[in-house]
Every structure is written in structure tokens, then in C-alpha cells.
Write an enzyme that holds these catalytic residues in place. Structure first.
Site, PDB file in Angstrom:
ATOM      1  N   ILE A  96      13.619  -9.012  -6.635  1.00 45.54           N
ATOM      2  CA  ILE A  96      12.892 -10.704  -6.439  1.00 45.54           C
ATOM      3  C   ILE A  96      14.609 -10.848  -7.569  1.00 45.54           C
ATOM      4  O   ILE A  96      15.553 -11.506  -6.703  1.00 45.54           O
ATOM      5  CB  ILE A  96      12.405 -10.631  -7.058  1.00 45.54           C
ATOM      6  CG1 ILE A  96      10.720 -10.469  -6.452  1.00 45.54           C
ATOM      7  CG2 ILE A  96      12.185 -12.398  -7.542  1.00 45.54           C
ATOM      8  CD1 ILE A  96      11.059 -10.449  -5.138  1.00 45.54           C
ATOM      9  N   LYS A 100      -0.473 -16.693  -8.798  1.00 44.97           N
ATOM     10  CA  LYS A 100      -0.343 -15.593  -8.111  1.00 44.97           C
ATOM     11  C   LYS A 100      -1.070 -14.603  -8.155  1.00 44.97           C
ATOM     12  O   LYS A 100      -1.355 -13.695  -7.539  1.00 44.97           O
ATOM     13  CB  LYS A 100       1.063 -15.281  -8.941  1.00 44.97           C
ATOM     14  CG  LYS A 100       2.356 -13.951  -9.070  1.00 44.97           C
ATOM     15  CD  LYS A 100       2.226 -13.822  -7.483  1.00 44.97           C
ATOM     16  CE  LYS A 100       2.434 -12.376  -7.336  1.00 44.97           C
ATOM     17  NZ  LYS A 100       3.589 -12.123  -6.274  1.00 44.97           N
ATOM     18  N   ARG A 136     -14.518 -20.923  11.282  1.00 38.45           N
ATOM     19  CA  ARG A 136     -14.366 -20.685   9.807  1.00 38.45           C
ATOM     20  C   ARG A 136     -13.708 -19.589   9.761  1.00 38.45           C
ATOM     21  O   ARG A 136     -13.877 -18.785   8.409  1.00 38.45           O
ATOM     22  CB  ARG A 136     -14.915 -21.218   9.231  1.00 38.45           C
ATOM     23  CG  ARG A 136     -14.826 -22.911   9.594  1.00 38.45           C
ATOM     24  CD  ARG A 136     -15.479 -23.536   8.783  1.00 38.45           C
ATOM     25  NE  ARG A 136     -17.075 -23.170   9.242  1.00 38.45           N
ATOM     26  CZ  ARG A 136     -17.839 -23.939  10.632  1.00 38.45           C
ATOM     27  NH1 ARG A 136     -16.656 -24.920  11.728  1.00 38.45           N
ATOM     28  NH2 ARG A 136     -18.394 -23.964  11.154  1.00 38.45           N
ATOM     29  N   CYS A 194       2.923  -5.158  -4.851  1.00 38.96           N
ATOM     30  CA  CYS A 194       1.720  -6.159  -5.600  1.00 38.96           C
ATOM     31  C   CYS A 194       0.191  -6.196  -5.376  1.00 38.96           C
ATOM     32  O   CYS A 194      -0.491  -6.086  -6.571  1.00 38.96           O
ATOM     33  CB  CYS A 194       2.232  -7.006  -4.697  1.00 38.96           C
ATOM     34  SG  CYS A 194       4.349  -6.897  -4.947  1.00 38.96           S
TER      35      CYS A 194
HETATM   36  N1  SAJ Z   1      -3.092  -4.266   5.274  1.00 37.28           N
HETATM   37  C1  SAJ Z   1      -3.765  -4.366   5.633  1.00 37.28           C
HETATM   38  N2  SAJ Z   1      -4.750  -4.712   6.363  1.00 37.28           N
HETATM   39  C2  SAJ Z   1      -3.896  -5.929   6.291  1.00 37.28           C
HETATM   40  C3  SAJ Z   1      -2.775  -6.759   5.723  1.00 37.28           C
HETATM   41  C4  SAJ Z   1      -2.381  -5.450   4.689  1.00 37.28           C
HETATM   42  O1  SAJ Z   1      -4.464  -3.011   5.473  1.00 37.28           O
HETATM   43  O2  SAJ Z   1      -4.740  -7.109   7.860  1.00 37.28           O
HETATM   44  C5  SAJ Z   1      -2.308  -3.489   4.228  1.00 37.28           C
HETATM   45  C6  SAJ Z   1      -0.585  -3.344   4.706  1.00 37.28           C
HETATM   46  O3  SAJ Z   1      -0.701  -2.079   5.261  1.00 37.28           O
HETATM   47  C7  SAJ Z   1      -0.121  -2.594   2.623  1.00 37.28           C
HETATM   48  C8  SAJ Z   1      -1.051  -4.208   2.034  1.00 37.28           C
HETATM   49  O4  SAJ Z   1      -1.919  -4.436   2.488  1.00 37.28           O
HETATM   50  O5  SAJ Z   1      -0.501  -1.730   2.341  1.00 37.28           O
HETATM   51  C9  SAJ Z   1       0.156  -5.124   1.519  1.00 37.28           C
HETATM   52  O6  SAJ Z   1       0.739  -5.719   2.481  1.00 37.28           O
HETATM   53  P1  SAJ Z   1       0.569  -7.439   2.456  1.00 37.28           P
HETATM   54  O7  SAJ Z   1       1.309  -7.724   4.134  1.00 37.28           O
HETATM   55  O8  SAJ Z   1      -0.728  -7.983   2.658  1.00 37.28           O
HETATM   56  O9  SAJ Z   1       1.648  -7.806   1.195  1.00 37.28           O
HETATM   57  P2  SAJ Z   1       2.368  -7.426  -0.161  1.00 37.28           P
HETATM   58  O10 SAJ Z   1       2.419  -6.537  -0.394  1.00 37.28           O
HETATM   59  O11 SAJ Z   1       4.200  -6.832   1.508  1.00 37.28           O
HETATM   60  O12 SAJ Z   1       2.995  -8.604   0.198  1.00 37.28           O
HETATM   61  C10 SAJ Z   1       2.338  -9.634  -1.104  1.00 37.28           C
HETATM   62  C11 SAJ Z   1       2.222 -10.754  -0.237  1.00 37.28           C
HETATM   63  N3  SAJ Z   1       1.074 -11.389  -0.700  1.00 37.28           N
HETATM   64  C12 SAJ Z   1       0.203 -12.333  -0.035  1.00 37.28           C
HETATM   65  O13 SAJ Z   1      -0.120 -11.894   1.206  1.00 37.28           O
HETATM   66  C13 SAJ Z   1      -0.982 -13.180  -0.253  1.00 37.28           C
HETATM   67  C14 SAJ Z   1       3.807 -11.676  -0.530  1.00 37.28           C
HETATM   68  O14 SAJ Z   1       3.714 -12.735  -0.182  1.00 37.28           O
HETATM   69  C15 SAJ Z   1       3.487 -11.318  -2.113  1.00 37.28           C
HETATM   70  O15 SAJ Z   1       4.871 -11.839  -3.277  1.00 37.28           O
HETATM   71  C16 SAJ Z   1       3.914  -9.563  -2.476  1.00 37.28           C
HETATM   72  O16 SAJ Z   1       2.412  -9.641  -2.176  1.00 37.28           O
HETATM   73  C17 SAJ Z   1       4.288  -9.759  -3.807  1.00 37.28           C
HETATM   74  O17 SAJ Z   1       5.224  -9.550  -3.767  1.00 37.28           O
HETATM   75  O18 SAJ Z   1       3.311 -10.645  -4.782  1.00 37.28           O
END
Ligand code: SAJ
Length: 458
Positions: A14, A237, A277, A291
Site C-alpha cells: 500500500i 474496513k 437477492r 486481509c
Molecule cells: N475466496 C474464496 N471464495 C470467493 C472469494 C474469495 O474462497 O468466492 C478466497 C480467495 O481465494 C482468497 C481469499 O478468499 O484466498 C481472499 O481473496 P479476495 O479476492 O476475496 O480478497 P483479497 O484478500 O485479495 O482482498 C480483500 C478485498 N476486500 C474485499 O473484497 C471486501 C480488498 O478490497 C481489500 O482491500 C483487501 O482485502 C485488503 O487489503 O483488506
């Protein structure tokens, strides 16, 4: 408020993009990192982390003369704290472990919020980097400055932890300097675009602080900027990432239930999502990254009596790698001595980030069961991971495998042709944990296909 000089503490995923973006928008930026290697690498034109487009941006910022890097802060109009807030577990014998389960060599217990843990095994936020950054600002803080905390932090950190440290300068937060919390919300892999386009929340300890924060971010943010108070911004957040974690936990629970009831969870989710929904996320091998697998604990830690749902969701997602191992055991009959080609180690598709990756945990768990694992991560072919055999090519992973275990839906894996894979391996069994592969062509090429969340499999 006008800003000429900004000092950014922490040049990670960041801090560095933010510093470079401010610099290319005409501000003078001092980028600070306590790690001398990071500073030396940047000064020599290198980059210590991978993010699409970042190399070009950092180069432009340095060449403009607006960005300089240093190991110590200097006087500035504004300071941004963008350091990590890791979490640590306390084991039953009182040892502190890192978030990946390794024992810490330095005991940071005194820096853990709330002191020694009374809740065994509940990870606790380690604010030592935030505290150290605030302390480093103190000698440089001047009347009229703005200080912004960006690090994800437990509720009330800005007011209860950062403000008192900064006030050691003799200046009073609010009266003499502005103080605000503004969370970063960018998605790894898309940081540069989202930094500019995403909506931004800025929470001040008072209204003038929030307005000063808006003036600073308005230099480069094109998304909406919303002003609120500091603790609300901290909660926003944590709520965003907790919401996603809980929703992934329900998807993983549906996968477990579907296996028991002989249902294909992927079909069931697709059909349920036709409801106007309902929007169920994807099951998988677990939740990784620095995160979503971390932030919900900040709420559990702050109010364990109120956050049981959040703690349970964390437990579901944290035990999902074990669930994948059991699926693999069912597919193979026995794991001991079996050669398994693990495909993908990153925490999610099409990134090279291995932090908190559930895929790595699956690989370790398989080895603990006596399986012989060869892992292939196409975005990190030269990585070395303690205790794991990483091979540099797909061919090397497949050549003597008994089974293929797909853990990450990377694009190169999506494009694999089953008939070509069949020629590279004696294996005739694939386990797909992310529903990347259409089973029909794999079966036509001679493979038995097991999928996570599919009862009766195949
Ligand atoms: N995952 C699943 N199933 C899904 C979506 C994700 O198993 O349907 C897993 C992914 O494979 C991964 C984990 O969840 O292991 C997280 O991945 P992600 O793409 O959901 O999120 P991050 O950690 O890459 O980024 C998140 C984001 N937050 C949200 O979407 C609410 C991002 O916007 C934030 O800035 C970031 O965390 C952060 O820095 O906090």
C-alpha cells in the site's frame, strides 16, 4: 489545506503505490521503510514486491525527482502510516506464534493490544509497527500537520493508541495537528487502478481532520470521498473484510453439506444465485491473503462476547484445508506414499502472493499424512518454501504423479488440455477444489475427476 511534502511510513503493497502515485501527481514524497534492504533495492532501481504496473510507476516517481526513499522520517506537511498489523496466536503453553503457526523468535507480548492473552488461541493484533511508526513521527511533528493511519487496526486504535503517542510531541491532536484514519481497500493485482478509482472513506478525530485528509487524497483519488469519524472508518474496513469472510464460510459450509447430501454445490449455488437477492460466493480450499483471513480476528479480539458468528466463520475457513485433505484421501484411498502434483500455491487466482495461502497449508498437511508432494506455482517458479518441494515446470510436477490436486484457479491451469496433460503424467485422477475444470473432457481423456463440494463425486 495545501500539501507540498508527504512522508509515508511503510513501503509495502500500500505504502509504495501510494507514495509513487502522490509523487507522480506533483507532491514531494519521502518514502520511509525501516528495512534497509527495501530502501537499498528501491534506490538501485529495483522492486521488492510484485504488483502489475508498479515497476513503471515507481520508476516514473523516482525519475520525476519527487520521490525519495529513506530509513527515517523527515519533516513534512502530512504523514501517512502504511505499516502492517500482523496477528499472533497464543498457544496453550503461552508461546506466541506467527499467523502461519511458526513460533516467534521475539516475544512481542507487551505490544499486543490488551496485554497478555486471556483467550487462548485467539489471534491478537500486533500493533508494534503502528506504534513504532507513530513514535518515529513524534520528533518531526509540527503544528498544522496531518497524520493519517492507513493500517488495518482494531476499533479505536487511532484515538486510543496513535493519538497519545503523537501527543508526546507536546502538541494536542485536533487542537494542534490533524489526525485521521483512512483504510485502503484495494484488491491485490489491481492496486494501482483501485487506489485511484475506489471510493475512499476518511475518518477524522474531528471534522477539520477529516477535511484535511480529504484535501490530501483528493490530489489523486477519482472515486467518491466520504468523511466520517475515525472509529467508524476503522469499523468500515473491518466490516468489509469480515462480511466477505463470513460469506465465503457459508459457501464452504454449503460445499460440505452438498458432499454429504449427494449434491453438486456448484450447480446448487448457480441456481440459488438466480434469486434476485442471493449472491453466494465460491467454496474453495480456504481463505488466504493478509486481509480477509486476518481482519475478522480484530473484531473477535475486541469483543469476543459479541462476535461468535465471526469467530465461527473464521474456524470454518481455517479448517477448509483439512477438508480438502480428506477429499483427497477419499479420492486416493490412502495418502501414504502417494505422489501428488499440487497445482497452485498462491492465495488466489492470478497473483503471485503466497501470504496465508491455504494451498500451502494443504500441501503441508498432505505431507504430514505421508504423501509425496511436488508443488508447481506458475507465478512463482523460482520461489523456495521451507519443507516443500517446488518444481519450476508443470512437466516436472506431473512426470511421476499419482494424482493432480488443483488448488488455485490460475489462468494457465484453466487453459490446460486434458489430452495433453494425460501424455505428461501416469496419473489418472484429478481433484479440483475450485471448479475450474469441466469434468467431461478430463473423463474423456481417461481421468477420474473429484470436485470439492460434489457428493458422490465424478
Ligand atoms: N475466496 C474464496 N471464495 C470467493 C472469494 C474469495 O474462497 O468466492 C478466497 C480467495 O481465494 C482468497 C481469499 O478468499 O484466498 C481472499 O481473496 P479476495 O479476492 O476475496 O480478497 P483479497 O484478500 O485479495 O482482498 C480483500 C478485498 N476486500 C474485499 O473484497 C471486501 C480488498 O478490497 C481489500 O482491500 C483487501 O482485502 C485488503 O487489503 O483488506
Amino acid at each position: 489545506m495545501n500539501f507540498d511534502t508527504v512522508c509515508i511510513l511503510g513501503l509495502g503493497y500500500i505504502g509504495l503505490p501510494t507514495a509513487s502515485t502522490l509523487a507522480t501527481h506533483g507532491l514531494r514524497v519521502i518514502g520511509v521503510d525501516v528495512n534497509p534492504k527495501v530502501v537499498a533495492t528501491l534506490r538501485n532501481g529495483g522492486l521488492h514486491l510484485h504488483e502489475p504496473g508498479l515497476r513503471t510507476l515507481v520508476r516514473a516517481a523516482l525519475q520525476s525527482g519527487n520521490l525519495s526513499v529513506s530509513e527515517t522520517p523527515a519533516e513534512a506537511d502530512a504523514f501517512i502510516i502504511a505499516v502492517p498489523t500482523p496477528f499472533r496466536r497464543t498457544t496453550e503453553d503461552g508461546r506466541q506464534t506467527m499467523d502461519d503457526g511458526r513460533q516467534t523468535t521475539d516475544d512481542r507480548r507487551q505490544t499486543v493490544v490488551g496485554g497478555p492473552s486471556s483467550m487462548l488461541n485467539t489471534p491478537r493484533a500486533d500493533l508494534s509497527y503502528v506504534r513504532a511508526a507513530a513514535e518515529a513521527i513524534v520528533p518531526h511533528l509540527r503544528r498544522g500537520n496531518l497524520v493519517i493511519l492507513e493500517a488495518t487496526s482494531p476499533p479505536r486504535t487511532t484515538v486510543d493508541v496513535v493519538a497519545p503517542i503523537l501527543e508526546r510531541s507536546g502538541l494536542k491532536a485536533g487542537a494542534d495537528f490533524h489526525l485521521a484514519y483512512s483504510p485502503e481497500r484495494v484488491l491485490p493485482g489491481q492496486i494501482l487502478r483501485e487506489l485511484i478509482e475506489n471510493a475512499r472513506v476518511i475518518g477524522g478525530i474531528d471534522r477539520p481532520s477529516a477535511e484535511a485528509g480529504r484535501d490530501l487524497y483528493a490530489t489523486f483519488v477519482r472515486g467518491e470521498i466520504y468523511l466520517t469519524d475515525a472509529t467508524t472508518a476503522e469499523m468500515v474496513k473491518l466490516m468489509e473484510n469480515t462480511y466477505r469472510d463470513v460469506n465465503i464460510a457459508i459457501a464452504n459450509t454449503f460445499a460440505r453439506l452438498s458432499e454429504r447430501f449427494g449434491v453438486d454445490v456448484w450447480e446448487a449455488i448457480a441456481l440459488a444465485n438466480r434469486h434476485p437477492r442471493v449472491s453466494i460466493l465460491r467454496p474453495g480450499p480456504g481463505v488466504g491473503g493478509h486481509c480477509i483471513s486476518v481482519d475478522p480476528w480484530f473484531l473477535v479480539e475486541a469483543a469476543p462476547d459479541l462476535a461468535q458468528l465471526i469467530a465461527t466463520a473464521r474456524q470454518v475457513n481455517d479448517t477448509q484445508p483439512r477438508f480438502v485433505v480428506e477429499l483427497t484421501r477419499r479420492a486416493l484411498g490412502d495418502l501414504f506414499g502417494k505422489r501428488i502434483a499440487v497445482l497452485g500455491l498462491a492465495y488466489k487466482p492470478d497473483v503471485d502472493d503466497l501470504r496465508e495461502s491455504p494451498a500451502i497449508e494443504v500441501a503441508h498437511l498432505l505431507q504430514a499424512e505421508g504423501a509425496l508432494v511436488k508443488a508447481y506455482e506458475p507465478y512463482k517458479v523460482d520461489a523456495a518454501l521451507e519443507g516443500l518441494t517446488l518444481v519450476p515446470t508443470l512437466e516436472a510436477a506431473l512426470e511421476d504423479a499419482d494424482a493432480l490436486l488443483l488448488l488455485v484457479g490460475h489462468r494457465p491451469f484453466r487453459e490446460l488440455r486434458p489430452s495433453e496433460v494425460a501424455a505428461l503424467t501416469p496419473a489418472r485422477l484429478v481433484v479440483d477444489t475450485v471448479n475450474l475444470w469441466n469434468p467431461a473432457p478430463w473423463e474423456a481423456a481417461g481421468f477420474a475427476v473429484y470436485r470439492l463440494g460434489v457428493g458422490g463425486n465424478g
